[in-house]
Design an enzyme around this catalytic site. Sequence first.
Site, mmCIF file in Angstrom:
data_model
loop_
_atom_site.group_PDB
_atom_site.id
_atom_site.type_symbol
_atom_site.label_atom_id
_atom_site.label_comp_id
_atom_site.label_asym_id
_atom_site.label_seq_id
_atom_site.Cartn_x
_atom_site.Cartn_y
_atom_site.Cartn_z
ATOM 1 N N CYS A 1 -37.549 47.610 11.478
ATOM 2 C CA CYS A 1 -38.641 46.711 11.869
ATOM 3 C C CYS A 1 -39.049 47.020 13.308
ATOM 4 O O CYS A 1 -40.128 46.642 13.740
ATOM 5 C CB CYS A 1 -38.295 45.259 11.646
ATOM 6 S SG CYS A 1 -36.727 44.805 12.290
ATOM 7 N N GLU B 1 -36.961 37.022 10.881
ATOM 8 C CA GLU B 1 -37.084 38.348 11.505
ATOM 9 C C GLU B 1 -37.969 39.164 10.581
ATOM 10 O O GLU B 1 -37.496 39.817 9.664
ATOM 11 C CB GLU B 1 -35.712 39.022 11.635
ATOM 12 C CG GLU B 1 -34.681 38.245 12.415
ATOM 13 C CD GLU B 1 -34.972 38.181 13.899
ATOM 14 O OE1 GLU B 1 -35.840 38.954 14.380
ATOM 15 O OE2 GLU B 1 -34.352 37.359 14.580
HETATM 16 C C1 UN1 Z 1 -34.251 45.816 11.809
HETATM 17 O O1 UN1 Z 1 -34.902 46.827 11.646
HETATM 18 O O2 UN1 Z 1 -34.273 44.882 10.954
HETATM 19 O O3 UN1 Z 1 -33.357 47.483 17.418
HETATM 20 C C2 UN1 Z 1 -33.325 45.588 12.929
HETATM 21 C C3 UN1 Z 1 -33.063 48.153 16.437
HETATM 22 C C4 UN1 Z 1 -31.837 47.768 15.666
HETATM 23 C C5 UN1 Z 1 -32.112 46.616 14.775
HETATM 24 C C6 UN1 Z 1 -33.288 46.732 13.894
HETATM 25 N N1 UN1 Z 1 -30.788 47.421 16.573
HETATM 26 O O4 UN1 Z 1 -33.720 49.110 16.078
#
Ligand code: UN1
Length: 515
Positions: A302, A268
């Site tokens: 992210c 990820e």
């Molecule tokens: C991340 O930033 O690693 O969709 C995950 C989202 C959150 C998860 C982000 N549920 O913004």
Amino acid sequence: MITIADQFGIKSALEILGIEAINEGTSTGANNFANGKIIESYSPADGVLIAKVRASTKEDYEKTMQKASEAFIEWRLVPAPRRGDVVRQMGDELRKFKEPLGKLVSYEMGKSLQEGYGEVQEMIDICDFAVGLSRQLYGLTMHSERPQHRMYEQYHPIGTVGIISAFNFPVAVWSWNAMIAWVCGDVAIWKPSSKVPLCGIACQNIIKTVLKRNNVPEGVSCLVTGNESGDLINNDKRISLVSFTGSTRIGRHVSKTVAERFGNTILELGGNNAIIVSQHADISMVLVGAVFGAVGTAGQRCTSTRRLIIHESVYDKTIGVLKNAYSQLQIGNPLDENNHVGPLIDKGAVQEYLNAIEIAKKEGGKIIVEGGVVEGEGYESGCYVKPCIIEAENHFDIVQSETFAPILYVMKYSTIEEAIALQNGVPQGLSSSIFTNSMREMELFLSQSGSDCGIANVNIGTSGAEIGGAFGGEKETGGGRESGSDAWKAYMRRQTNTINYGTQLPLAQGIKFDL
Ligand code: UN1
């Protein structure tokens, strides 16, 4: 002087979470043998040292792995619905600890209290999901081409799952992996980010009691600390699956290292998420989606919105609305619910933010909303920055890369095809969105010639995905999927079984082999 920690009950939260004893930098007791060098955890909210923990040495890691391996032998034999029941109890426990854990997330990581609670809520939700899943680890049955033969597939636990998580979701990302891994019959060894080790210890403490109560070996949930542990996990043949969340740069290294030993990965990695704002968009909805997407978590998700691709006919209007909203943003202590934007994780991140703005300017970017470091009373940590907006072109190097900060690049388009090409025209492929009330645009955006991302939304921003869907992205985002839908399959090994209940042994494909 009343500190933030006093004012918001951080001391008592730490006590409730069992973190009071670790100021000496001793072993955490959370199934974590840690005798290595000291890791200091500072709050980006006020720059205060919260606690010290010790990193795991190579020997500590080895001991931990030993416990994990032993636990797996037992845990894999526990019926899946029974494993689900243990996870259900973890969910109950997390409900009880939502307040102190949410506070700790907010204080140690710097995201708003609401988002801290939101993270714990995601943990609770994934527990509920995993409980249901524990009775649905289905495989298919197939019709054999041979008479009196039966074919089916079944899923077995994959073994030990290494979870290397990032600072920005210090508790939720672990739970998406661990809760699913556990109902699948795996054991988990977690290396939290060294920027937020206390969150990791707190989670271990919370679930430890559940494991104990159920006579589950504590090696089912292990914790290792310190950056060396990450590479020990990557190189360890006993770890069947490594789920890594972090930058594309480190992800590339993890991917190669684990692939070299034929281990599996869930990666990820970075995102570079865009919202397309169509001339058919409801601008008041764009406002919430884009501003939360760009400045929420101080731009450190992210899934944060990094680019706005705006139709030329609504460009000026949209920029006007955004400028107005940005001028009203309250920046400050994340535990204070009046504030919209908290700090970046540390001063290194502040420097990267400043560098990105400089590079954008050099590349020809035009500042729409000025950035900069916020100084003065309440901002002593030096980690608070102003969310900024820069008019830029998609091909700029800085626009092509992910900066984990509240910088929003805006650009114009004239046709929907051009907008989609811009949205896809970056190396990353995590999240994407279009705001439109046109059914044609929406369907085109979601079609095979539309967004190339793992997540594509309509009239919702790029961040804030629900746990029920598979989470992850394409291209340099790494291709992994975790959390909901059938992401569980990555945590199990598939076995195809063919059974002959006849008295002859016909070969497949009609091959003759007479003896
Ligand atoms: C991340 O930033 O690693 O969709 C995950 C989202 C959150 C998860 C982000 N549920 O913004």
